[in-house]
Design a protein around this motif. Sequence first.
Motif, PDB file in Angstrom:
ATOM      1  N   THR A 276      18.629 -17.432 -22.274  1.00 49.00           N
ATOM      2  CA  THR A 276      18.678 -16.323 -23.152  1.00 49.00           C
ATOM      3  C   THR A 276      19.332 -14.973 -22.470  1.00 49.00           C
ATOM      4  O   THR A 276      19.323 -14.992 -21.398  1.00 49.00           O
ATOM      5  CB  THR A 276      17.412 -16.042 -23.847  1.00 49.00           C
ATOM      6  OG1 THR A 276      16.662 -15.288 -22.723  1.00 49.00           O
ATOM      7  CG2 THR A 276      16.366 -17.550 -24.003  1.00 49.00           C
ATOM      8  N   THR A 277      19.364 -14.052 -23.430  1.00 44.55           N
ATOM      9  CA  THR A 277      19.604 -12.798 -23.160  1.00 44.55           C
ATOM     10  C   THR A 277      18.510 -11.867 -22.773  1.00 44.55           C
ATOM     11  O   THR A 277      18.561 -10.741 -22.496  1.00 44.55           O
ATOM     12  CB  THR A 277      20.421 -11.924 -24.316  1.00 44.55           C
ATOM     13  OG1 THR A 277      19.692 -12.207 -25.411  1.00 44.55           O
ATOM     14  CG2 THR A 277      21.712 -12.519 -24.715  1.00 44.55           C
ATOM     15  N   GLY A 278      17.437 -12.440 -22.871  1.00 45.87           N
ATOM     16  CA  GLY A 278      16.020 -11.836 -22.729  1.00 45.87           C
ATOM     17  C   GLY A 278      15.922 -11.233 -21.190  1.00 45.87           C
ATOM     18  O   GLY A 278      16.424 -11.658 -20.241  1.00 45.87           O
ATOM     19  N   SER A 279      14.694 -10.583 -20.865  1.00 45.34           N
ATOM     20  CA  SER A 279      14.521 -10.099 -19.781  1.00 45.34           C
ATOM     21  C   SER A 279      15.556  -9.494 -18.836  1.00 45.34           C
ATOM     22  O   SER A 279      15.774  -9.661 -17.712  1.00 45.34           O
ATOM     23  CB  SER A 279      13.856 -11.272 -18.966  1.00 45.34           C
ATOM     24  OG  SER A 279      12.591 -11.746 -19.501  1.00 45.34           O
ATOM     25  N   ASP A 280      16.534  -8.738 -19.460  1.00 44.31           N
ATOM     26  CA  ASP A 280      17.578  -8.393 -18.916  1.00 44.31           C
ATOM     27  C   ASP A 280      18.428  -9.216 -17.965  1.00 44.31           C
ATOM     28  O   ASP A 280      19.183  -8.785 -17.081  1.00 44.31           O
ATOM     29  CB  ASP A 280      17.129  -6.867 -17.899  1.00 44.31           C
ATOM     30  CG  ASP A 280      18.268  -6.153 -17.735  1.00 44.31           C
ATOM     31  OD1 ASP A 280      19.265  -5.967 -18.414  1.00 44.31           O
ATOM     32  OD2 ASP A 280      18.092  -5.360 -16.827  1.00 44.31           O
ATOM     33  N   LYS A 281      18.330 -10.465 -18.732  1.00 47.86           N
ATOM     34  CA  LYS A 281      18.921 -11.608 -17.890  1.00 47.86           C
ATOM     35  C   LYS A 281      18.742 -11.671 -16.347  1.00 47.86           C
ATOM     36  O   LYS A 281      19.359 -12.012 -15.533  1.00 47.86           O
ATOM     37  CB  LYS A 281      20.783 -11.520 -18.011  1.00 47.86           C
ATOM     38  CG  LYS A 281      21.238 -11.985 -19.516  1.00 47.86           C
ATOM     39  CD  LYS A 281      22.646 -12.104 -19.314  1.00 47.86           C
ATOM     40  CE  LYS A 281      23.334 -12.327 -20.569  1.00 47.86           C
ATOM     41  NZ  LYS A 281      24.695 -12.153 -20.170  1.00 47.86           N
ATOM     42  N   PHE A 282      17.332 -11.396 -16.204  1.00 49.69           N
ATOM     43  CA  PHE A 282      16.664 -11.540 -14.744  1.00 49.69           C
ATOM     44  C   PHE A 282      16.191 -12.902 -14.620  1.00 49.69           C
ATOM     45  O   PHE A 282      15.099 -13.208 -15.192  1.00 49.69           O
ATOM     46  CB  PHE A 282      15.705 -10.383 -14.548  1.00 49.69           C
ATOM     47  CG  PHE A 282      15.180 -10.335 -13.009  1.00 49.69           C
ATOM     48  CD1 PHE A 282      16.145 -10.535 -11.930  1.00 49.69           C
ATOM     49  CD2 PHE A 282      13.852  -9.954 -12.919  1.00 49.69           C
ATOM     50  CE1 PHE A 282      15.379 -10.551 -10.709  1.00 49.69           C
ATOM     51  CE2 PHE A 282      13.449  -9.831 -11.803  1.00 49.69           C
ATOM     52  CZ  PHE A 282      14.117 -10.026 -10.528  1.00 49.69           C
ATOM     53  N   LYS A 283      16.956 -13.666 -14.103  1.00 51.03           N
ATOM     54  CA  LYS A 283      16.756 -14.966 -13.982  1.00 51.03           C
ATOM     55  C   LYS A 283      15.608 -15.622 -12.759  1.00 51.03           C
ATOM     56  O   LYS A 283      16.199 -15.951 -11.690  1.00 51.03           O
ATOM     57  CB  LYS A 283      17.913 -16.123 -14.100  1.00 51.03           C
ATOM     58  CG  LYS A 283      18.893 -15.803 -14.932  1.00 51.03           C
ATOM     59  CD  LYS A 283      19.811 -16.891 -14.951  1.00 51.03           C
ATOM     60  CE  LYS A 283      21.262 -16.619 -15.886  1.00 51.03           C
ATOM     61  NZ  LYS A 283      22.258 -15.693 -15.285  1.00 51.03           N
ATOM     62  N   GLN A 284      14.512 -15.800 -13.425  1.00 56.74           N
ATOM     63  CA  GLN A 284      13.414 -15.841 -12.450  1.00 56.74           C
ATOM     64  C   GLN A 284      12.380 -16.653 -13.080  1.00 56.74           C
ATOM     65  O   GLN A 284      12.120 -16.887 -14.306  1.00 56.74           O
ATOM     66  CB  GLN A 284      12.637 -14.448 -11.919  1.00 56.74           C
ATOM     67  CG  GLN A 284      13.589 -13.640 -11.241  1.00 56.74           C
ATOM     68  CD  GLN A 284      13.912 -14.098  -9.647  1.00 56.74           C
ATOM     69  OE1 GLN A 284      12.949 -14.103  -8.932  1.00 56.74           O
ATOM     70  NE2 GLN A 284      14.771 -14.866  -9.398  1.00 56.74           N
ATOM     71  N   ILE A 285      11.492 -17.192 -12.235  1.00 57.14           N
ATOM     72  CA  ILE A 285      10.484 -18.147 -12.627  1.00 57.14           C
ATOM     73  C   ILE A 285       9.250 -17.177 -13.599  1.00 57.14           C
ATOM     74  O   ILE A 285       9.110 -17.624 -14.790  1.00 57.14           O
ATOM     75  CB  ILE A 285       9.578 -18.825 -11.703  1.00 57.14           C
ATOM     76  CG1 ILE A 285      10.575 -19.816 -10.950  1.00 57.14           C
ATOM     77  CG2 ILE A 285       8.476 -19.681 -12.239  1.00 57.14           C
ATOM     78  CD1 ILE A 285      10.071 -20.136  -9.530  1.00 57.14           C
ATOM     79  N   VAL A 286       9.147 -16.276 -13.037  1.00 51.30           N
ATOM     80  CA  VAL A 286       8.145 -15.358 -13.834  1.00 51.30           C
ATOM     81  C   VAL A 286       8.638 -14.897 -15.098  1.00 51.30           C
ATOM     82  O   VAL A 286       7.893 -14.716 -16.207  1.00 51.30           O
ATOM     83  CB  VAL A 286       7.525 -14.148 -12.792  1.00 51.30           C
ATOM     84  CG1 VAL A 286       8.706 -13.203 -12.693  1.00 51.30           C
ATOM     85  CG2 VAL A 286       6.275 -13.637 -13.656  1.00 51.30           C
ATOM     86  N   THR A 287       9.734 -14.731 -15.256  1.00 59.93           N
ATOM     87  CA  THR A 287      10.705 -14.100 -16.537  1.00 59.93           C
ATOM     88  C   THR A 287      10.611 -15.322 -17.536  1.00 59.93           C
ATOM     89  O   THR A 287      10.533 -15.059 -18.701  1.00 59.93           O
ATOM     90  CB  THR A 287      12.116 -13.352 -16.344  1.00 59.93           C
ATOM     91  OG1 THR A 287      12.645 -14.037 -15.546  1.00 59.93           O
ATOM     92  CG2 THR A 287      11.591 -12.129 -15.716  1.00 59.93           C
ATOM     93  N   ALA A 288      11.150 -16.509 -16.902  1.00 58.42           N
ATOM     94  CA  ALA A 288      11.373 -17.629 -17.875  1.00 58.42           C
ATOM     95  C   ALA A 288       9.764 -17.930 -18.525  1.00 58.42           C
ATOM     96  O   ALA A 288       9.683 -18.277 -19.608  1.00 58.42           O
ATOM     97  CB  ALA A 288      11.693 -18.778 -17.111  1.00 58.42           C
ATOM     98  N   ALA A 289       8.711 -18.014 -17.560  1.00 61.96           N
ATOM     99  CA  ALA A 289       7.391 -18.134 -18.120  1.00 61.96           C
ATOM    100  C   ALA A 289       7.078 -17.257 -19.201  1.00 61.96           C
ATOM    101  O   ALA A 289       6.457 -17.601 -20.055  1.00 61.96           O
ATOM    102  CB  ALA A 289       6.527 -18.546 -16.868  1.00 61.96           C
ATOM    103  N   ALA A 290       7.175 -16.183 -18.745  1.00 63.51           N
ATOM    104  CA  ALA A 290       6.913 -15.014 -19.643  1.00 63.51           C
ATOM    105  C   ALA A 290       7.347 -15.169 -21.170  1.00 63.51           C
ATOM    106  O   ALA A 290       6.867 -15.238 -22.044  1.00 63.51           O
ATOM    107  CB  ALA A 290       7.065 -13.719 -19.200  1.00 63.51           C
TER     108      ALA A 290
END
Length: 305
Positions: A276-290
């Motif tokens: 996704t374009t979410g989380s400022d495209k910060f591709k991390q486990i924590v952002t994906a889980a959130a």
Amino acid sequence: MTLFDLAIIGSGPAGLSASVYASRYGIKNVVIGGIAGGLTTQTHEIGNWLGTEKITGFEFAMKASAHAESYGTKNIVALVDAIESKDEKYILLLSNGEKLEAKAILLAMGTKHRRLGVVGEKEFTGKGVSYCATCDGFFYRGKTVAVVGGNDSAAGAAVYLGDIAEKVFVIYRGEKIRCESFWATALEKNPKIEILYNTNVKEIKGEGKVQELLLDSPFNNSDTLKVDGVFVEIGSDPNVELVKNLEIETDENGYLKIDPSGKTSRKGIWAAGDITTGSDKFKQIVTAAAEGAVAAHSIHGYLKR
Ligand SMILES: Cc1cc2nc3c(=O)[nH]c(=O)nc-3n(C[C@H](O)[C@H](O)[C@H](O)COP(=O)(O)OP(=O)(O)OC[C@H]3O[C@@H](n4cnc5c(N)ncnc54)[C@H](O)[C@@H]3O)c2cc1C
């Protein structure tokens, strides 16, 4: 054909986290994906998951998958080959021949590794060309390898390989590696790692297996570099082929656009994680889980209405 409230496509951190939240909301959900844990299975060590100072990617993946399954979620190891919409529901056709029906869908298929696109890459994939240091690094004990790229993944791969191989070259087209300072320090500390800046790989050569790289900038007065393996870590693209027919809005790079609740432009379809374009495209486990958790929350409201 079994009808689920929610079909989660992808069993990485985004999909598994969404499943945990969905199950706790009492949503009848199914997770469909390849290896449980997704990209985390390719990470040799995770040090930024809150509450766990150090955990191997494999262990994290096993724990995350067991956690989701502890709520009785159906977990299908397969790929979704096609999605069709019918009467405000969606039908999923799976690679194992199964067919499922769902009232809502969460797309959590993550990303796929970008290819270098040079001569020899395809031919030597699995014969010295790799996209996963954690998976294949073991085969290069005492050998010389190259890592192509300059991001966190490239730096992490080089550091990991530095503990196994005799020599690690990092080949980067830019002037400065763009990674967390944690990785930059680790790179500097290891005398076996050497970085070739402003350099591109033009061709991968060998007989039956990788033997040398043709560079566009000479190193030690030669435009060839002898290596036993090359690890490509030059970023990734969203895994969106499956949903092309659904005409979901994307950004210019193909990432699925979501609103703050994880909804895509298509009714009944949410998305979460690296895709996704979410989380400022910060591709991390924590952002994906959130993102997975937020989407499950929103889907709960949708299904109740
Ligand atoms: C080498 C490396 C090291 C990393 N290190 C860290 C780290 O230390 N800390 C950190 O926070 N992050 C790290 N990351 C990033 C992190 O792994 C990702 O951000 C995270 O895994 C994204 O989760 P996701 O669920 O969005 O997607 P993914 O983990 O990519 O999972 C996608 C899932 O979708 C499935 N899938 C794809 N297509 C289909 C289909 N058609 N049908 C069904 N399923 C499908 C896949 O099988 C997979 O299960 C690292 C990544 C790499 C590559």
